[in-house]
Enzyme design. Structure first.
Site, PDB file in Angstrom:
ATOM      1  N   ASP A  21       0.837  -1.205   0.000  1.00 49.46           N
ATOM      2  CA  ASP A  21       0.000   0.000   0.000  1.00 49.46           C
ATOM      3  C   ASP A  21       0.873   1.257   0.000  1.00 49.46           C
ATOM      4  OD1 ASP A  21      -2.288   1.486   0.042  1.00 49.46           O
ATOM      5  OD2 ASP A  21      -2.736   1.166   2.155  1.00 49.46           O
ATOM      6  N   GLU A  68     -12.150  -4.822  -4.775  1.00 46.18           N
ATOM      7  CA  GLU A  68     -12.685  -3.473  -4.542  1.00 46.18           C
ATOM      8  C   GLU A  68     -11.982  -2.426  -5.409  1.00 46.18           C
ATOM      9  OE1 GLU A  68     -11.781  -5.539  -1.833  1.00 46.18           O
ATOM     10  OE2 GLU A  68     -13.888  -6.124  -1.729  1.00 46.18           O
ATOM     11  N   ASN A  69     -10.790  -2.761  -5.928  1.00 47.90           N
ATOM     12  CA  ASN A  69     -10.025  -1.773  -6.692  1.00 47.90           C
ATOM     13  C   ASN A  69     -10.688  -1.358  -8.005  1.00 47.90           C
ATOM     14  OD1 ASN A  69      -6.751  -3.008  -5.631  1.00 47.90           O
ATOM     15  ND2 ASN A  69      -7.960  -1.295  -4.834  1.00 47.90           N
ATOM     16  N   TRP A  70     -11.715  -2.129  -8.460  1.00 46.35           N
ATOM     17  CA  TRP A  70     -12.440  -1.732  -9.672  1.00 46.35           C
ATOM     18  C   TRP A  70     -13.147  -0.404  -9.476  1.00 46.35           C
ATOM     19  CZ3 TRP A  70     -11.217  -4.477 -13.807  1.00 46.35           C
ATOM     20  CH2 TRP A  70     -10.842  -5.820 -13.660  1.00 46.35           C
ATOM     21  N   ARG A 195      -5.229  -2.065   8.578  1.00 48.56           N
ATOM     22  CA  ARG A 195      -6.426  -2.814   8.171  1.00 48.56           C
ATOM     23  C   ARG A 195      -5.972  -4.011   7.356  1.00 48.56           C
ATOM     24  NH1 ARG A 195      -7.927   2.376   6.476  1.00 48.56           N
ATOM     25  NH2 ARG A 195      -7.280   1.911   4.337  1.00 48.56           N
ATOM     26  N   GLU A 208       0.750 -13.404  12.266  1.00 49.12           N
ATOM     27  CA  GLU A 208       1.199 -12.185  12.924  1.00 49.12           C
ATOM     28  C   GLU A 208       1.052 -11.049  11.921  1.00 49.12           C
ATOM     29  OE1 GLU A 208       2.464 -11.807  15.954  1.00 49.12           O
ATOM     30  OE2 GLU A 208       2.624 -13.898  16.576  1.00 49.12           O
TER      31      GLU A 208
END
Ligand code: FPP
Length: 243
Positions: A21, A68-70, A195, A208
């Site tokens: 990210d 979700e990136n669409w 997240r 972890e």
């Protein structure tokens, strides 16, 4: 109380998963378009993959594009799809020569035919490699994966190949995209967001997590090694109590 036996691990992670990210912010900080950040991010992948054998990581799974990136702009989505096609075309030889076995997880149905062909060919070309298992999550979402798995499982039940009484924690993961992979030991997310964003939901039950501030295009093999080393110092109990 359960006793700790072979479940206790003090060595490094065998399977590391990364949520890459921060590409967009990295580009914005430089006054450049978001896609510039994605290209810079793609360049970081090779160094991390090639460092895996040195740090004892057998499986590396990276989140390249989520279900979700669409929702991003058409320009960004098209740019990312073009980047994936170029990345596979350009990196195939290097990945193969290094000995990486590449797999893709996620729903291929929504991807274009040219990209799917490149993915299939790369999987096939690298299928006997053993230096590291690189899994690229492309149009992947954990809930979508569980829903698709459940659909296949339900078909097997309807057609009499599986009894409902045999559905348990061992059976269900055989229907997941990751059925040949061990569960991740360590999940790293860059860019300061804490997240999991629908990544490897079932598989990460005992993983972890490391949430680090570095933006993905600045992530290095040194930082990767240091995160793997600090994992090695932890004592994982898998719900049991140390005696
Ligand atoms: C998240 O950063 C990153 C992505 C949605 C794409 C990840 C893709 C790459 C690292 C490059 C390609 C990878 C391969 C395997 C070719 P973001 O855009 O959400 O960043 P932001 O949160 O700063 O906006």
């Amino acid at each position: 109380m359960s006793r700790i036996t072979q479940d206790t691990q003090k060595s490094g992670p065998r399977h590391v998963a990364i949520i890459m990210d921060g590409n967009g912010r990295w580009a914005t900080q430089r006054g450049r378009p978001r896609l510039f950040g994605h290209h810079a991010g793609a360049k970081r992948v090779r160094e991390v993959v090639q460092s895996c054998p040195d740090v004892g990581v057998d499986y590396l799974t990276i989140f390249a594009f989520s279900t979700e990136n669409w929702k991003r702009t058409q320009v960004e989505v098209a740019g990312l799809m073009s980047l994936f096609r170029r990345y596979i075309t350009k990196e195939a030889r290097a990945l193969d020569q290094f000995g990486a076995r590449v797999r893709f997880i996620g729903d291929r149905m929504r991807l274009d035919a040219k990209l799917i062909k490149l993915m299939d060919d790369l999987e096939e070309m690298t299928s006997s490699n053993t230096a590291v298992n690189l899994t690229i999550a492309l149009n992947y979402g954990g809930r979508d994966e569980v829903a698709r798995a459940t659909k296949r499982l339900a078909r097997d039940v309807a057609q009499g190949r599986l009894s409902p009484d045999d559905v348990d924690e061992e059976t269900l993961p055989r229907y997941l995209d990751t059925y040949v992979l061990p569960d991740p030991d360590l999940v790293i997310r860059t860019s300061g967001e804490a997240r999991i964003s629908n990544f490897l939901l079932w598989q990460s039950a005992y993983a972890e997590y490391e949430f680090i501030d570095t933006l993905w295009p600045d992530f290095t093999a040194e930082e990767f090694a240091s995160l793997c080393a600090s994992y090695g110092g932890r004592d994982r109990r898998f719900g049991a109590v140390k005696t």
